[in-house]
Design an enzyme around this catalytic site. Structure first.
Site, PDB file in Angstrom:
ATOM      1  N   GLY A  45       0.721  -1.081   0.065  1.00 11.22           N
ATOM      2  CA  GLY A  45      -0.030   0.162   0.009  1.00 11.22           C
ATOM      3  C   GLY A  45       0.915   1.192   0.022  1.00 11.22           C
ATOM      4  N   GLU A  46       0.932   2.061   1.186  1.00 13.27           N
ATOM      5  CA  GLU A  46       1.580   3.275   1.226  1.00 13.27           C
ATOM      6  C   GLU A  46       2.062   3.208   2.538  1.00 13.27           C
ATOM      7  OE1 GLU A  46       2.873   5.222  -1.468  1.00 13.27           O
ATOM      8  OE2 GLU A  46       3.861   6.041   0.598  1.00 13.27           O
ATOM      9  N   SER A  47       3.471   3.156   2.753  1.00 17.20           N
ATOM     10  CA  SER A  47       3.731   3.044   4.060  1.00 17.20           C
ATOM     11  C   SER A  47       3.594   4.570   4.864  1.00 17.20           C
ATOM     12  CB  SER A  47       5.358   2.836   4.064  1.00 17.20           C
ATOM     13  OG  SER A  47       6.070   3.680   3.123  1.00 17.20           O
ATOM     14  N   CYS A  79       6.000  -5.393   0.448  1.00 11.55           N
ATOM     15  CA  CYS A  79       6.165  -3.926  -0.240  1.00 11.55           C
ATOM     16  C   CYS A  79       6.159  -2.805   0.789  1.00 11.55           C
ATOM     17  CB  CYS A  79       5.178  -3.772  -1.424  1.00 11.55           C
ATOM     18  SG  CYS A  79       5.786  -2.436  -2.386  1.00 11.55           S
ATOM     19  N   ARG A 106      12.931   3.430  -0.057  1.00 10.76           N
ATOM     20  CA  ARG A 106      11.402   3.408  -0.660  1.00 10.76           C
ATOM     21  C   ARG A 106      11.635   3.916  -1.830  1.00 10.76           C
ATOM     22  NH1 ARG A 106       8.242   7.569   1.836  1.00 10.76           N
ATOM     23  NH2 ARG A 106       6.495   6.367   0.576  1.00 10.76           N
ATOM     24  N   ILE A 145       5.688  -2.918  -7.449  1.00  8.77           N
ATOM     25  CA  ILE A 145       5.185  -1.795  -7.714  1.00  8.77           C
ATOM     26  C   ILE A 145       5.575  -0.765  -6.794  1.00  8.77           C
ATOM     27  CG2 ILE A 145       2.967  -0.689  -7.917  1.00  8.77           C
ATOM     28  CD1 ILE A 145       1.620  -3.412  -7.962  1.00  8.77           C
ATOM     29  N   ARG A 146       6.154   0.427  -7.460  1.00  8.61           N
ATOM     30  CA  ARG A 146       6.755   1.674  -6.685  1.00  8.61           C
ATOM     31  C   ARG A 146       7.508   0.759  -5.866  1.00  8.61           C
ATOM     32  NH1 ARG A 146       3.604   4.455  -4.114  1.00  8.61           N
ATOM     33  NH2 ARG A 146       1.998   3.207  -4.096  1.00  8.61           N
ATOM     34  N   HIS A 182       4.834  -8.228  -4.790  1.00  9.53           N
ATOM     35  CA  HIS A 182       3.603  -8.402  -4.438  1.00  9.53           C
ATOM     36  C   HIS A 182       2.990  -9.859  -4.479  1.00  9.53           C
ATOM     37  CE1 HIS A 182       1.774  -4.258  -3.538  1.00  9.53           C
ATOM     38  NE2 HIS A 182       2.776  -4.059  -4.211  1.00  9.53           N
ATOM     39  N   GLU A 184       0.555 -11.660  -3.714  1.00  9.72           N
ATOM     40  CA  GLU A 184      -0.970 -11.622  -3.819  1.00  9.72           C
ATOM     41  C   GLU A 184      -1.210 -11.457  -5.265  1.00  9.72           C
ATOM     42  OE1 GLU A 184       0.594  -8.986  -2.740  1.00  9.72           O
ATOM     43  OE2 GLU A 184      -0.688  -7.294  -3.125  1.00  9.72           O
TER      44      GLU A 184
HETATM   45  N1  GLN Z   1       6.001   2.959  -2.569  1.00 12.46           N
HETATM   46  C1  GLN Z   1       5.321   2.524  -1.294  1.00 12.46           C
HETATM   47  C2  GLN Z   1       5.619   2.896  -0.127  1.00 12.46           C
HETATM   48  O1  GLN Z   1       6.692   3.697   0.248  1.00 12.46           O
HETATM   49  C3  GLN Z   1       5.125   0.999  -1.541  1.00 12.46           C
HETATM   50  C4  GLN Z   1       4.272   0.484  -2.521  1.00 12.46           C
HETATM   51  C5  GLN Z   1       3.762  -0.841  -2.604  1.00 12.46           C
HETATM   52  O2  GLN Z   1       3.463  -1.082  -1.321  1.00 12.46           O
HETATM   53  N2  GLN Z   1       3.192  -1.228  -3.558  1.00 12.46           N
HETATM   54  O3  GLN Z   1       5.117   2.769   0.891  1.00 12.46           O
END
Ligand code: GLN
Length: 200
Positions: A45-47, A79, A106, A145-146, A182, A184
């Site tokens: 997700g997004e930390s 991630c 990150r 993903i990112r 990921h 999943e």
């Molecule tokens: N770039 C996201 C972060 O810094 C991580 C991306 C992801 O979980 N797919 O949290």
């Protein structure tokens, strides 16, 4: 019962993979929901968002409960979940749990457009779950993903998956797993989830 932290991010797809393996899951949003789980997934997700959600409302209690839980029970961070479990480099917007001995950078592959899918090699040793040995000979198609990069691992961390370049993308320390990709999103190949379930 597998708990899946469900504050934001890819929790539903993890639940689907466990369901395909016949494993029950529970969405965890509050400390009470963690009780009764025997393992926990912290999804991607997004930390920075996870950091905020764990700092407001019921968040601080949940944060303490996760830290306590991870001392004895298996936790898999994928991630953003890895970022929360490890120690991000110089990033004040993320307050990690810092339980995995690894430093991560990150967004180290660049922006969303640099997200990619690629083969990684697995090394699960002789891991077995209820279905038998977990095969690790065939490459695994991982989705990044990112994604963060694991830039340093400390004592007690071993590498379970690498890109062709040799770069580590999945590590284990004790009962904790951290992945930069990921799993999943590769539901047709549930070897990573099987490996997680094999940790007792
Ligand atoms: N770039 C996201 C972060 O810094 C991580 C991306 C992801 O979980 N797919 O949290």
């Amino acid at each position: 019962m597998v708990g899946i932290l469900a504050l934001q991010g890819g929790f539903a797809s993890h639940a689907a993979v466990f369901a395909s393996l016949g494993e029950d899951t529970r969405e965890v949003r509050r400390a009470e929901e963690l009780a009764g789980c025997d393992r926990l997934v912290i999804p991607g997700g997004e930390s920075t968002v996870l950091t905020k959600l764990l700092a407001s409302g019921d968040g601080p209690g949940l944060r303490r409960a996760i830290a306590e839980f991870a001392r004895e029970r298996p936790v898999m961070g994928t991630c953003a979940g890895l970022i929360m479990l490890a120690q991000p480099l110089d990033d004040e917007r993320v307050e990690p749990l810092a339980l995995l001995p690894a430093r991560v950078e990150r967004n180290a592959w660049g922006r969303q457009t640099e997200s990619f899918r690629g083969p990684v090699t697995l090394d699960f040793g002789n891991a077995r779950d209820d279905r038998g040995g977990i095969p690790d000979g065939e490459p695994y198609l991982a989705t990044f993903i990112r994604a963060p990069r694991i830039v340093e691992t400390g004592d007690g961390a071993s590498v379970l998956a690498r890109l062709a370049s040799g770069e580590p993308v999945m590590i284990r320390a004790g009962k904790l797993l951290g992945l930069t990709f990921h799993p999943e999103l590769t539901p047709e190949d549930p070897r990573i989830h099987r490996y997680f379930l094999s940790i007792r």
